[in-house]
Design an enzyme around this catalytic site. Structure first.
Site, PDB file in Angstrom:
ATOM      1  N   ASP A 658       0.821  -1.210   0.000  1.00  0.00           N
ATOM      2  CA  ASP A 658       0.000   0.000   0.000  1.00  0.00           C
ATOM      3  C   ASP A 658       0.863   1.271   0.000  1.00  0.00           C
ATOM      4  OD1 ASP A 658      -2.360   1.391  -0.024  1.00  0.00           O
ATOM      5  OD2 ASP A 658      -2.520   1.465   2.169  1.00  0.00           O
ATOM      6  N   ASN A 706     -11.167  -2.668  -4.689  1.00  0.00           N
ATOM      7  CA  ASN A 706     -10.522  -1.639  -5.511  1.00  0.00           C
ATOM      8  C   ASN A 706     -11.318  -1.269  -6.762  1.00  0.00           C
ATOM      9  OD1 ASN A 706      -7.185  -2.764  -4.638  1.00  0.00           O
ATOM     10  ND2 ASN A 706      -8.322  -1.011  -3.864  1.00  0.00           N
TER      11      ASN A 706
HETATM   12  C1  IPE Z   1      -2.013   0.196  -3.161  1.00  0.00           C
HETATM   13  O1  IPE Z   1      -1.701   1.508  -3.264  1.00  0.00           O
HETATM   14  C2  IPE Z   1      -1.967  -0.451  -4.495  1.00  0.00           C
HETATM   15  C3  IPE Z   1      -3.264  -0.853  -5.010  1.00  0.00           C
HETATM   16  C4  IPE Z   1      -4.433  -0.604  -4.471  1.00  0.00           C
HETATM   17  C5  IPE Z   1      -3.226  -1.541  -6.262  1.00  0.00           C
HETATM   18  P1  IPE Z   1      -2.852   2.596  -3.231  1.00  0.00           P
HETATM   19  O2  IPE Z   1      -3.244   2.902  -4.623  1.00  0.00           O
HETATM   20  O3  IPE Z   1      -3.934   2.120  -2.342  1.00  0.00           O
HETATM   21  O4  IPE Z   1      -2.081   3.764  -2.595  1.00  0.00           O
HETATM   22  P2  IPE Z   1      -2.646   4.796  -1.527  1.00  0.00           P
HETATM   23  O5  IPE Z   1      -3.081   3.981  -0.376  1.00  0.00           O
HETATM   24  O6  IPE Z   1      -3.763   5.462  -2.212  1.00  0.00           O
HETATM   25  O7  IPE Z   1      -1.483   5.663  -1.273  1.00  0.00           O
HETATM   26  C1  IPE Z   2      -5.303  -2.671  -0.095  1.00  0.00           C
HETATM   27  O1  IPE Z   2      -5.019  -1.361  -0.264  1.00  0.00           O
HETATM   28  C2  IPE Z   2      -5.330  -3.309  -1.418  1.00  0.00           C
HETATM   29  C3  IPE Z   2      -4.056  -3.502  -2.066  1.00  0.00           C
HETATM   30  C4  IPE Z   2      -2.909  -3.126  -1.593  1.00  0.00           C
HETATM   31  C5  IPE Z   2      -4.126  -4.113  -3.338  1.00  0.00           C
HETATM   32  P1  IPE Z   2      -6.137  -0.268  -0.266  1.00  0.00           P
HETATM   33  O2  IPE Z   2      -5.434   1.029  -0.372  1.00  0.00           O
HETATM   34  O3  IPE Z   2      -7.116  -0.562  -1.335  1.00  0.00           O
HETATM   35  O4  IPE Z   2      -6.790  -0.469   1.138  1.00  0.00           O
HETATM   36  P2  IPE Z   2      -7.759   0.518   1.911  1.00  0.00           P
HETATM   37  O5  IPE Z   2      -8.923   0.766   0.997  1.00  0.00           O
HETATM   38  O6  IPE Z   2      -6.990   1.750   2.133  1.00  0.00           O
HETATM   39  O7  IPE Z   2      -8.110  -0.191   3.132  1.00  0.00           O
HETATM   40 MG    MG Z   3      -4.247   2.431  -0.316  1.00  0.00          MG
END
Ligand code: IPE
Ligand code: IPE
Ligand code: MG
Length: 899
Positions: A658, A706
């Site tokens: 993340d 997602n």
């Molecule tokens: C996690 O990074 C990667 C995926 C969800 C594929 P994020 O896209 O959630 O990054 P933040 O949490 O918004 O910084």
């Molecule tokens: C979790 O990250 C999913 C992945 C890293 C693929 P998210 O960024 O989607 O999680 P939340 O929504 O912040 O909990």
């Molecule tokens: Mg995230």
């Protein structure tokens, strides 16, 4: 001895028939009084074939004789019928427990004869209250024979009729017709030659002859006896047939003929199974033939129907048998259906013990072997089957009985520590700590768990007593093997005990007996007795376990007696159990326990388990003909992975990658750039994991949640994932990496699904790291999918809903054979798990890193793993005492049932 005890039990069974006792004591005299006083004294002509003439007999005498015969026929018939009926299951169990049927049959005969003789003598005595027959002894014999006929008939009817009411009705009707027809008072044609064929004809003729004549009617007594022997003989044969159980599998007999109808009834692959024969084909079959009979009934009763499984259980049974008579005896104290469970839990400990004990191996390779075995077990548990016979049986037992497996890691860790260490025990504390860890919980507690369900097998205050038994068991083990261990240079007793008695360790190793050693042994024997006294106070909730416990303690005391007898020569020879006392004790114990188990509801037989077929790995898959996998790309700084104790290393690390979006935003870049940078971080982590030797890595690439993000961002993520799956071009994919995909295909482009499947196939033969790529993964979705699959099986009748266990559910996860997550890492600063691997992570250690995923490198992984090695994982237990020093194992006698 067997006969004596069996007769005693048969007689006790008779004594428990209170109604019959009341009938004998009160009904016989009342009936005799009534028939004598109410019937007219008028002389009656009775055709006595024994004398070939009519005799004139007083009406009241004749009525009384006929009445006595009738009363005895009814009472003894009733007694025998009921006893045979009630003891049918018990007898069957005894036979299954190894009691010779002949012994039980003879006991039944003896009980019949003794009871009948007593009742006949009693009735004869009452007759003499009213008048004096010519030959009292002959009258008693006649009544005895008459009663015997119906006693035998009772056994016969019990063996062939199911309903008790129908059985009793039959006894009453036959005896009524039989005796009424022979009595001239009720039947004017009582001299008909046809009457000769009635069952109590010989008895009636003899009784009247005894009343009036002075000659003994031998042939008529013999005729009565023939009837008695005939009815009882047929009854006993029926009993023997119903308790027939051993179907020795020798030569080329078809496997498990006894189970075939059931297999067929379940729509199983009967033809395939029937076609298999046990012949001298492989080492497995040869061994089995040599090892003697398989007991199909045992397996059938335990719900084990698969031939390969039977072989696995059979191997475990052999391990128990070869460990010594006491271990074997302890298993025999449980009902047949539960024995495979004990074999397998014991066999498991024995296998690990043997692996820890291969003297030719270095300690490290011994430990590695144990860990390898344990890892294979874990993976087998997830797949629901195994290619190793012992593990196959163990997996089956654990799944079907829903045995807890959460302390397996701790147990395995102790065994591998045991294999590594060469030290001895300095103090009693060390000795206790080590011995209790390794030998306490597995077998006995699992058996207790199966029997007691959720309730505790004994009260909390009894825990100490139970541990005392373990201590005594272990001490006996050490003394018993003193010579063997000393020969190999090991002393398994605490050195502090030796010092207290001035025993030089060198003397023991050299096999030199000393007066001090004898004193020490005496003291230790007394100590073990004292512990057994404490153990004897344990109140088991389950009567079966309570009864078995008594015998287990008696057996331990018998071993102590043997040790005491051999105390001066304990360094020269292993003690020998006194055979007769042992056999006697065991037989009593088996009788006692069979009795106690009999009244208990056993847990239902496990349902047949549909195991998935073994994955054959690469053979099933399209194997990519790629070149040798490349070594991992080193870290630019030249950093090397840190050293960490292999037994404390996590095996499965899961990462929530993340912080990509925030990383990009912070740099003024579009979010997809963050994901691209995240992909580079993943490569870096995979190299780090390869370098440190991590076997399983799960990464969260896209969650089911997602999809709520803008389509463009999702598209970019999917594109990045797709680009990384090219086995030829993607640099990570050219390392020794096996790719697995966890997630739902729903919503994913077909192209991606296809690429994931191709990458899985192409790397399926790789043996390095397993990368579990979680794309479109959601923990709830995974569990819902598993629930649906189980519901489908239940609806199809393939599984009993009440017997669904955690193992059944785990088989329907996306990657059932992956081990549980040990370490769950989330980068990016948030402290949540966001629907990631909930089932697999229940005991994962959690690590939250503030660094956004794109900035992570392999050193972060290594540091987190190192920190993980410091954590104490308790799996719900109380903290372990300071790690005990282990001892080298003895090999011959592992930690009995308690492994
Ligand atoms: C996690 O990074 C990667 C995926 C969800 C594929 P994020 O896209 O959630 O990054 P933040 O949490 O918004 O910084
Ligand atoms: C979790 O990250 C999913 C992945 C890293 C693929 P998210 O960024 O989607 O999680 P939340 O929504 O912040 O909990
Ligand atoms: Mg995230």
């Amino acid at each position: 001895m067997c006969l004596g005890t069996a007769v005693r039990f048969a007689l006790v069974e008779q004594m428990r028939n209170h109604l019959a006792l009341v009938l004998v004591i009160f009904f016989v005299p009342s009936w005799l009084t009534l028939t004598y006083t109410v019937t007219a004294k008028t002389p009656v002509r009775f055709f006595l074939r024994a004398a070939d003439r009519f005799l004139v007999v007083d009406g009241d005498n004749l009525m009384q004789l006929s009445g006595a015969l009738h009363a005895l026929a009814l009472i003894v018939g009733f007694m025998m019928f009921l006893a045979a009926k009630r003891s049918a299951d018990f007898d069957h169990r005894l036979v299954l427990a190894g009691y010779p049927r002949l012994c039980l049959v003879l006991a039944k005969y003896t009980a019949l004869v003794l009871t009948t003789a007593a009742v006949a003598a009693y009735a004869t005595a009452w007759v003499t209250v009213f008048w004096q027959p010519e030959q009292l002894g002959v009258l008693a014999a006649a009544l005895f024979v008459g009663a015997l006929v119906y006693g035998g008939a009772g056994i016969l009817i019990a063996a062939v009729l199911r309903s008790e009411l129908a059985g009793m009705f039959l006894v009453i009707m036959i005896s009524f017709a039989d005796l009424a027809m022979q009595n001239p008072i009720s039947n004017p044609a009582a001299d008909s030659p046809v009457l000769r064929f009635l069952p109590s004809f010989g008895a009636m003729q003899s009784a009247v002859a005894a009343a009036k004549l002075e000659t003994v009617p031998w042939s008529y007594l013999a005729l009565g006896l023939c009837w008695a022997v005939g009815t009882a003989g047929i009854g006993m044969t029926a009993f023997a047939l119903r308790t027939r159980h051993r179907l020795p599998l020798t030569g080329h007999r078809t496997v498990l003929p006894a189970v075939m109808p059931e297999v067929r009834a379940q729509g199983g692959d009967a033809s395939a199974a029937a076609g298999r024969t046990v012949g001298p084909r492989g080492p497995e079959t040869r061994n089995r033939t040599r090892r003697g009979p398989v007991w199909p009934t045992v397996y059938r009763r335990a719900g084990i129907r698969d031939r390969d499984l039977v072989l696995g259980y059979q191997r475990c049974r052999q391990l128990v048998r070869s460990s010594g008579p006491v271990e074997h005896a302890i298993v025999q104290l449980t009902p047949v259906r539960l024995r495979p469970l004990l074999w397998v839990t014991y066999g498991f400990g024995r296998v690990l013990d043997d692996l820890a004990d291969v003297e030719t191996d270095s300690p490290e390779s011994r430990a590695a072997r144990i860990e390898e075995w344990a890892r294979a077990l874990e993976s087998d548990l997830r797949q629901g089957s195994s290619s190793d016979p012992v593990r196959r049986a163990l997996v089956h037992a654990m799944i079907t009985w829903d045995l807890p497996d959460d302390d397996l890691p701790a147990l395995i860790a102790t065994y591998s520590q045991d294999a590594r260490s060469q030290t001895e025990f300095a103090t009693w504390d060390e000795w206790h700590a080590y011995r209790r860890t390794i030998s306490l919980p597995f077998g006995v507690t699992r058996l207790a768990a199966v029997l007691s369900g959720t309730s505790a097998p004994f009260a909390a205050r009894d825990v100490e007593g139970f541990q005392r038994w373990t201590d005594a068991y272990n001490l006996i083990d050490c003394l018993w093997d003193l010579r063997q261990d000393a020969e190999r240079g090991h002393i398994l007793l605490p050195l502090e005990a030796l010092e207290r008695f001035g025993v030089a360790a060198e003397d023991v190793r050299a096999g030199r007996p000393t007066a001090q050693l004898t004193e020490l042994i005496k003291d230790l024997v007394a100590q073990a007795h004292h512990w057994l006294d404490q153990a004897a106070t344990v109140n088991w909730q389950h009567p079966g376990l309570a009864a078995a416990w008594r015998t287990i303690i008696e057996l331990a005391r018998l071993q102590l007696l043997s040790i005491e007898r051999a105390q001066d020569v304990l360094l020269e020879r292993t003690p020998v159990l006194p055979r007769a006392s042992f056999a006697w004790m065991l037989m009593r114990g088996r009788m006692r326990t069979a009795w106690a188990w009999r009244r208990q509801l056993l847990p239902p037989a496990p349902p047949p388990l549909h195991l998935p077929s073994q994955r054959t790995g690469a053979a099933e898959h399209e194997v990519c003909a790629d070149e040798e996998p490349l070594p991992p790309v080193p870290h630019p700084s030249g950093a090397r992975p840190p050293e960490m104790p292999p037994e404390r290393m996590p095996r499965h690390v899961a990462i929530i990658m993340d912080g990509n979006g925030r990383w990009a935003t912070a740099r003024g870049l579009p979010r997809p750039e963050g994901h691209r940078a995240g992909q580079q971080a993943l490569r870096e982590i995979v190299y780090g994991a390869l370098e440190i030797g991590l076997p399983y890595l799960s990464v969260y690439a896209l969650s089911t949640e997602n999809w709520q993000r803008p389509a463009a961002e999702i598209d970019s993520i999917l594109q990045i994932v797709l680009g990384g799956l090219d086995v030829q071009k993607e640099e990570v994919m050219r390392r020794n990496l096996r790719l697995r995909w966890s997630g739902s295909p729903e919503g994913l482009p077909a192209e991606l699904i296809d690429a994931l499947a191709r990458a899985e196939n192409a790397t399926s033969h790789r043996t390095g790291i397993t990368l579990n790529l979680c794309v479109n993964y959601g923990g709830r979705a995974e569990l819902t999918h598993a629930a649906r699959a189980l519901a489908r099986e239940a609806a199809q009748g393939r599984i009993d809903p009440d017997r669904i266990t955690a193992h059944h559910l785990a088989r329907h996860l996306h990657q059932p054979d992956l081990p549980d997550v040990d370490l769950l890492i989330r980068t990016g600063g948030d402290h949540r798990t966001s629907n990631f691997l909930p089932w697999q992570s229940i005991y994962a250690e959690l690590a939250f890193l503030d660094t956004p995923w794109p900035d992570i490198d392999r050193r972060d992984l290594w540091n987190t793993m190192t920190a993980f090695t410091q954590r104490e994982r308790r799996y719900g237990t109380t903290p372990q005492p300071t790690p005990a020093k282990a001892k080298p194992q003895t090999g011959d006698r592992p930690e009995a049932l308690s492994n």
